[in-house]
Design an enzyme around this catalytic site. Structure first.
Site, PDB file in Angstrom:
ATOM      1  N   GLU A   2      51.024 -16.057  18.960  1.00 41.01           N
ATOM      2  CA  GLU A   2      52.369 -15.870  19.519  1.00 41.01           C
ATOM      3  C   GLU A   2      52.489 -14.689  20.480  1.00 41.01           C
ATOM      4  O   GLU A   2      53.447 -14.597  21.245  1.00 41.01           O
ATOM      5  CB  GLU A   2      53.394 -15.715  18.384  1.00 41.01           C
ATOM      6  CG  GLU A   2      53.316 -14.410  17.603  1.00 41.01           C
ATOM      7  CD  GLU A   2      52.304 -14.423  16.468  1.00 41.01           C
ATOM      8  OE1 GLU A   2      52.373 -13.531  15.596  1.00 41.01           O
ATOM      9  OE2 GLU A   2      51.428 -15.318  16.448  1.00 41.01           O
ATOM     10  N   CYS A  58      47.488 -15.538  10.500  1.00 39.83           N
ATOM     11  CA  CYS A  58      47.025 -14.263   9.946  1.00 39.83           C
ATOM     12  C   CYS A  58      47.160 -14.248   8.419  1.00 39.83           C
ATOM     13  O   CYS A  58      46.431 -14.956   7.739  1.00 39.83           O
ATOM     14  CB  CYS A  58      47.769 -13.098  10.599  1.00 39.83           C
ATOM     15  SG  CYS A  58      46.936 -11.500  10.384  1.00 39.83           S
ATOM     16  N   HIS A 107      46.821 -13.912  16.102  1.00 41.30           N
ATOM     17  CA  HIS A 107      48.241 -14.086  16.420  1.00 41.30           C
ATOM     18  C   HIS A 107      48.400 -14.827  17.753  1.00 41.30           C
ATOM     19  O   HIS A 107      48.402 -14.208  18.822  1.00 41.30           O
ATOM     20  CB  HIS A 107      48.946 -12.728  16.498  1.00 41.30           C
ATOM     21  CG  HIS A 107      49.100 -12.067  15.172  1.00 41.30           C
ATOM     22  ND1 HIS A 107      50.150 -12.336  14.327  1.00 41.30           N
ATOM     23  CD2 HIS A 107      48.326 -11.150  14.533  1.00 41.30           C
ATOM     24  CE1 HIS A 107      50.025 -11.617  13.220  1.00 41.30           C
ATOM     25  NE2 HIS A 107      48.925 -10.891  13.325  1.00 41.30           N
TER      26      HIS A 107
END
Length: 340
Positions: free
Chosen positions: A170, A82, A168
């Site tokens: 994660e 990001c 993202h």
């Protein structure tokens, strides 16, 4: 020092700890470091990979966090996430601007061949959260993923081992995000994935034992997770050389003070001093309504009570406080706002 370390370089992102957790779930040792750490500090860790976190800023704002350009010349694989991806582009000669269309939420991207996308569907859903976008990638890079509103959802320079994603990976909303992180760790960084938290605990206890030797240790115990874990690890390292001071501030749950005392004194057989300071704390807090002011009063009184008890003990060689990452970050390791 671990043989295999990945650094999560924090640029103020709310998911920095989650990124570190995802790396550790791959059995790879990971540490979070603020972008304020020098490049020399990072090199001391001898990392096999570095992950730039996201963040709420715009890279073209002079006040935004940036980093020494030479980090890209170390030969260490880097993954920008990001804000981290925009920072990589901006620093290496690309261009970042306000996006014509902001993206927030689940977004389908189309991927192309890349070490980062091995065993990932050509079309996969990821979590986007950005108002800026990369409208020109640096020289030598190629775009490897895009969405309907984001022409550069991922880009890379495979030869220099520099990778970046606008989304993202994660978070759980990125359906194959963990696979992408695994690909970076194993396909790009060459990690072995043989680290275990249990090994880390044992090595930490052994390191404490060697450092403390025959010294006396005093630990501030609140009954919370941070100080409790620190106390138990120290007890395993040095046994009766440790004394814990448990400050009961009257703000615990019903009977919790007695439970803490019983756990540490009777079950763990730790030298424990209990300071019953309930009236003192509640008196200081009377009439105070502002949460941050309450927090500071409690912290100040805890220190004063602890000091008074410590003086009764006499000379000690080591003073211990258990602290978790968010507290470290809030206390000045990063630019996080006050969170309590």
């Amino acid at each position: 020092m671990q043989n295999e370390t990945v650094i999560v370089l924090d640029f103020g992102g709310q998911y920095n700890q989650l990124i570190a957790r995802r790396v550790r779930e791959c059995n790879v040792y990971c540490e979070v470091m603020s972008y304020k750490n020098s490049i020399e500090k990072i090199k001391e860790k001898n990392p096999v990979g570095i992950i730039f976190t996201g963040g709420p800023n715009s890279v073209y704002d002079e006040k935004s966090p940036h980093y020494d350009k030479t980090i890209f010349e170390l030969g260490i694989p880097i993954l920008g996430i990001c804000y981290g991806s925009q920072l990589m582009a901006y620093t290496l000669g690309g261009h970042v601007d306000t996006a014509p269309v902001s993206e927030y939420g689940k977004t389908e991207i189309t991927t192309s061949e890349s070490k980062l996308f091995e065993n990932v569907d050509k079309n996969t859903v990821v979590w986007m959260s950005h108002t800026d976008y990369i409208d020109k990638i640096p020289e030598g890079f190629k775009i490897t993923a895009y969405s309907n509103d984001c022409p550069c959802a991922a880009y890379e320079d495979e030869e220099k081992k520099l990778y970046a994603v606008q989304y993202h990976p994660e978070v759980n909303h990125s359906v194959q995000g963990q696979q992408m992180l695994k690909n970076f760790l194993f396909n790009v960084c060459g990690c072995k994935g043989d680290w275990l938290m249990s090994d880390f605990a044992e090595k930490s206890i052994q390191a404490l034992r060697e450092k403390i030797g025959d010294g006396k240790v005093l630990c501030a115990l609140s009954g919370g997770v941070d100080s409790s874990v620190a106390a138990v690890m120290l007890h395993k390292a040095v046994g009766k050389q440790l004394t814990c001071v448990f400050v009961d501030n009257g703000l615990l749950r019903k009977n919790e003070g007695d439970e803490v005392e019983n756990l540490f004194r009777n079950q763990f057989d730790i030298n424990l001093i209990r300071a019953n300071a309930q009236d003192r704390f509640l008196g200081k807090l009377e009439g105070v309504k502002e949460p941050e002011k309450k927090r500071k009063i409690i912290g100040e009184e805890f220190i004063r009570v602890f000091e008074a008890e410590a003086k009764k003990i006499g000379k000690v060689d080591y003073l211990v406080q258990g602290t978790i990452y968010p507290d470290v970050i809030e206390s000045g390791a990063g630019d996080a706002a006050v969170i309590k």
